[in-house]
Scaffold this motif. Structure first.
Motif, PDB file in Angstrom:
ATOM      1  N   CYS A   6     -67.688  27.246 -45.405  1.00  0.00           N
ATOM      2  CA  CYS A   6     -67.261  27.011 -44.029  1.00  0.00           C
ATOM      3  C   CYS A   6     -66.528  28.247 -43.509  1.00  0.00           C
ATOM      4  CB  CYS A   6     -66.354  25.784 -43.976  1.00  0.00           C
ATOM      5  SG  CYS A   6     -65.605  25.505 -42.365  1.00  0.00           S
ATOM      6  N   VAL A   8     -64.425  28.403 -41.228  1.00  0.00           N
ATOM      7  CA  VAL A   8     -63.068  28.118 -40.772  1.00  0.00           C
ATOM      8  C   VAL A   8     -62.132  27.844 -41.940  1.00  0.00           C
ATOM      9  CG1 VAL A   8     -61.639  26.501 -39.466  1.00  0.00           C
ATOM     10  CG2 VAL A   8     -63.772  27.360 -38.487  1.00  0.00           C
ATOM     11  N   CYS A   9     -62.423  26.809 -42.748  1.00  0.00           N
ATOM     12  CA  CYS A   9     -61.504  26.421 -43.812  1.00  0.00           C
ATOM     13  C   CYS A   9     -61.884  27.047 -45.146  1.00  0.00           C
ATOM     14  CB  CYS A   9     -61.428  24.893 -43.926  1.00  0.00           C
ATOM     15  SG  CYS A   9     -62.941  24.134 -44.532  1.00  0.00           S
ATOM     16  N   ARG A  11     -63.974  26.266 -47.288  1.00  0.00           N
ATOM     17  CA  ARG A  11     -64.423  25.344 -48.308  1.00  0.00           C
ATOM     18  C   ARG A  11     -65.917  25.519 -48.523  1.00  0.00           C
ATOM     19  NH1 ARG A  11     -61.845  19.748 -47.003  1.00  0.00           N
ATOM     20  NH2 ARG A  11     -62.292  20.689 -45.001  1.00  0.00           N
ATOM     21  N   CYS A  46     -67.915  23.145 -41.659  1.00  0.00           N
ATOM     22  CA  CYS A  46     -67.979  21.793 -42.195  1.00  0.00           C
ATOM     23  C   CYS A  46     -67.670  20.820 -41.057  1.00  0.00           C
ATOM     24  CB  CYS A  46     -67.000  21.612 -43.355  1.00  0.00           C
ATOM     25  SG  CYS A  46     -65.259  21.610 -42.897  1.00  0.00           S
ATOM     26  N   CYS A  49     -64.175  20.650 -39.584  1.00  0.00           N
ATOM     27  CA  CYS A  49     -63.801  21.720 -38.674  1.00  0.00           C
ATOM     28  C   CYS A  49     -64.548  21.603 -37.349  1.00  0.00           C
ATOM     29  CB  CYS A  49     -64.069  23.076 -39.326  1.00  0.00           C
ATOM     30  SG  CYS A  49     -62.986  23.379 -40.738  1.00  0.00           S
TER      31      CYS A  49
HETATM   32 ZN   LIG Z   1     -64.244  23.666 -42.615  1.00  0.00          ZN
END
Ligand SMILES: [Zn+2]
Length: 85
Positions: A6, A8-9, A11, A46, A49
């Motif tokens: 992902c 953003v995070c 993961r 994901c 997000c």
């Molecule tokens: Zn994410």
């Protein structure tokens, strides 16, 4: 099945093999999606997000960057340090 990180995070999330899978039987086992913005840039997010993006308009690269700034990375490597202020 494949996995992708992902944007953003950070993961690692599982994704279906193709867009055909995504919208059919494999949807429930897919945990993220590629977001194609109007300016042509692409991000993989994901679903957690994706939910953080504005839903009343087309998200922009700035929205993704803002969301990333608000999101703590799920994984931290050995070179990860806290930066105060
Ligand atoms: Zn994410």
């Amino acid at each position: 099945m494949a996995s992708e990180r992902c944007d953003v995070c950070e993961r690692s999330v599982r994704i279906a093999g193709g867009i055909g899978d995504l919208w059919n039987f494999a949807f429930e086992s897919t945990q993220g999606m590629t977001l194609e913005l109007t300016d042509g840039s692409e991000f993989f997010l994901c679903f957690d997000c994706v939910e953080g993006l504005p839903s009343d308009r087309e998200p922009t690269e700035t929205d993704v960057a803002d969301l990333r700034a608000r999101t703590d990375p799920a994984e931290s490597g050995s070179d990860h340090f806290w930066h105060w202020g």
